[in-house]
Design a protein around this motif. Sequence first.
Motif, mmCIF file in Angstrom:
data_model
loop_
_atom_site.group_PDB
_atom_site.id
_atom_site.type_symbol
_atom_site.label_atom_id
_atom_site.label_comp_id
_atom_site.label_asym_id
_atom_site.label_seq_id
_atom_site.Cartn_x
_atom_site.Cartn_y
_atom_site.Cartn_z
ATOM 1 N N THR A 3 19.493 -12.579 39.883
ATOM 2 C CA THR A 3 19.348 -11.931 38.580
ATOM 3 C C THR A 3 20.706 -11.479 38.096
ATOM 4 N N GLN A 4 20.966 -11.750 36.839
ATOM 5 C CA GLN A 4 22.209 -11.305 36.227
ATOM 6 C C GLN A 4 21.957 -10.009 35.483
ATOM 7 N N LYS A 5 22.914 -9.154 35.553
ATOM 8 C CA LYS A 5 22.808 -7.910 34.812
ATOM 9 C C LYS A 5 23.146 -8.206 33.349
ATOM 10 N N LYS A 6 22.218 -7.887 32.455
ATOM 11 C CA LYS A 6 22.412 -8.138 31.030
ATOM 12 C C LYS A 6 23.139 -6.954 30.405
ATOM 13 N N ILE A 7 24.048 -7.254 29.475
ATOM 14 C CA ILE A 7 24.849 -6.233 28.800
ATOM 15 C C ILE A 7 24.572 -6.323 27.292
ATOM 16 N N CYS A 8 24.426 -5.180 26.655
ATOM 17 C CA CYS A 8 24.206 -5.110 25.208
ATOM 18 C C CYS A 8 25.428 -5.680 24.481
ATOM 19 N N GLN A 9 25.187 -6.544 23.489
ATOM 20 C CA GLN A 9 26.282 -7.178 22.743
ATOM 21 C C GLN A 9 27.010 -6.199 21.821
ATOM 22 N N TYR A 10 26.411 -5.041 21.574
ATOM 23 C CA TYR A 10 27.043 -4.088 20.665
ATOM 24 C C TYR A 10 27.742 -2.943 21.399
ATOM 25 N N CYS A 11 27.052 -2.320 22.350
ATOM 26 C CA CYS A 11 27.612 -1.107 22.971
ATOM 27 C C CYS A 11 27.997 -1.287 24.441
ATOM 28 N N ASP A 12 27.751 -2.440 25.014
ATOM 29 C CA ASP A 12 28.088 -2.770 26.410
ATOM 30 C C ASP A 12 27.303 -1.969 27.449
ATOM 31 N N LYS A 13 26.179 -1.383 27.082
ATOM 32 C CA LYS A 13 25.299 -0.729 28.058
ATOM 33 C C LYS A 13 24.454 -1.802 28.739
ATOM 34 N N SER A 14 23.915 -1.466 29.890
ATOM 35 C CA SER A 14 23.044 -2.422 30.574
ATOM 36 C C SER A 14 21.687 -2.464 29.866
ATOM 37 N N ILE A 15 21.061 -3.655 29.943
ATOM 38 C CA ILE A 15 19.805 -3.883 29.233
ATOM 39 C C ILE A 15 18.682 -4.022 30.247
ATOM 40 N N LEU A 16 17.583 -3.376 29.970
ATOM 41 C CA LEU A 16 16.365 -3.526 30.757
ATOM 42 C C LEU A 16 15.325 -4.211 29.887
ATOM 43 N N GLY A 17 14.546 -5.092 30.479
ATOM 44 C CA GLY A 17 13.479 -5.721 29.719
ATOM 45 C C GLY A 17 13.525 -7.224 29.834
ATOM 46 N N ARG A 18 13.123 -7.896 28.786
ATOM 47 C CA ARG A 18 13.005 -9.353 28.774
ATOM 48 C C ARG A 18 14.320 -10.035 29.121
ATOM 49 N N ALA A 19 14.212 -11.237 29.623
ATOM 50 C CA ALA A 19 15.399 -11.989 30.046
ATOM 51 C C ALA A 19 16.256 -12.421 28.865
ATOM 52 N N ASP A 20 15.638 -12.625 27.703
ATOM 53 C CA ASP A 20 16.396 -13.092 26.539
ATOM 54 C C ASP A 20 16.844 -11.961 25.614
ATOM 55 N N LYS A 21 16.692 -10.750 26.039
ATOM 56 C CA LYS A 21 17.068 -9.588 25.234
ATOM 57 C C LYS A 21 18.590 -9.504 25.122
ATOM 58 N N LYS A 22 19.112 -9.227 23.896
ATOM 59 C CA LYS A 22 20.557 -9.185 23.657
ATOM 60 C C LYS A 22 21.092 -7.779 23.394
ATOM 61 N N PHE A 23 20.207 -6.873 22.996
ATOM 62 C CA PHE A 23 20.622 -5.514 22.626
ATOM 63 C C PHE A 23 19.759 -4.493 23.351
ATOM 64 N N CYS A 24 20.326 -3.330 23.590
ATOM 65 C CA CYS A 24 19.601 -2.294 24.335
ATOM 66 C C CYS A 24 18.536 -1.593 23.493
ATOM 67 N N ASP A 25 18.748 -1.508 22.167
ATOM 68 C CA ASP A 25 17.761 -0.868 21.301
ATOM 69 C C ASP A 25 17.922 -1.370 19.862
ATOM 70 N N ASP A 26 17.048 -0.899 18.986
ATOM 71 C CA ASP A 26 17.061 -1.336 17.583
ATOM 72 C C ASP A 26 18.332 -0.904 16.865
ATOM 73 N N TYR A 27 18.852 0.276 17.202
ATOM 74 C CA TYR A 27 20.083 0.745 16.571
ATOM 75 C C TYR A 27 21.222 -0.242 16.811
#
Length: 122
Positions: A3-27
Amino acid sequence: MITQKKICQYCDKSILGRADKKFCDDYCRNSFNNNLKSTSGNYIRNIQNSLKRNRNILENILNDGVETVKIPKEKLYGQGFQFKYHTHTYINKKGSIYYYCFDYGFLELENQWLLVVRQRED
């Protein structure tokens, strides 16, 4: 399974959830997309504002239900009209070219005079 750790494309926080998720939240998703659109959108927004301003100037000249008015070109320049921006042109049977900003337009006459017109609804 690796498993790769996913990083938010905007704020560089780690992402939890679906594998194809690109952002940590709606903001972050909204901010990222707004930043993308703002850089290319400024040019378009400025042109749209110029077109609206041109239309409003022509509309104010044709008040009280008048269909056509003959005015000097300097009057439009004085009100901030930008002649390089128009939405479309119309060539009549005589070959005269009318320049329109949405539903209001003008025809260039002799000696720096213009005929301001309202587009007819057909």
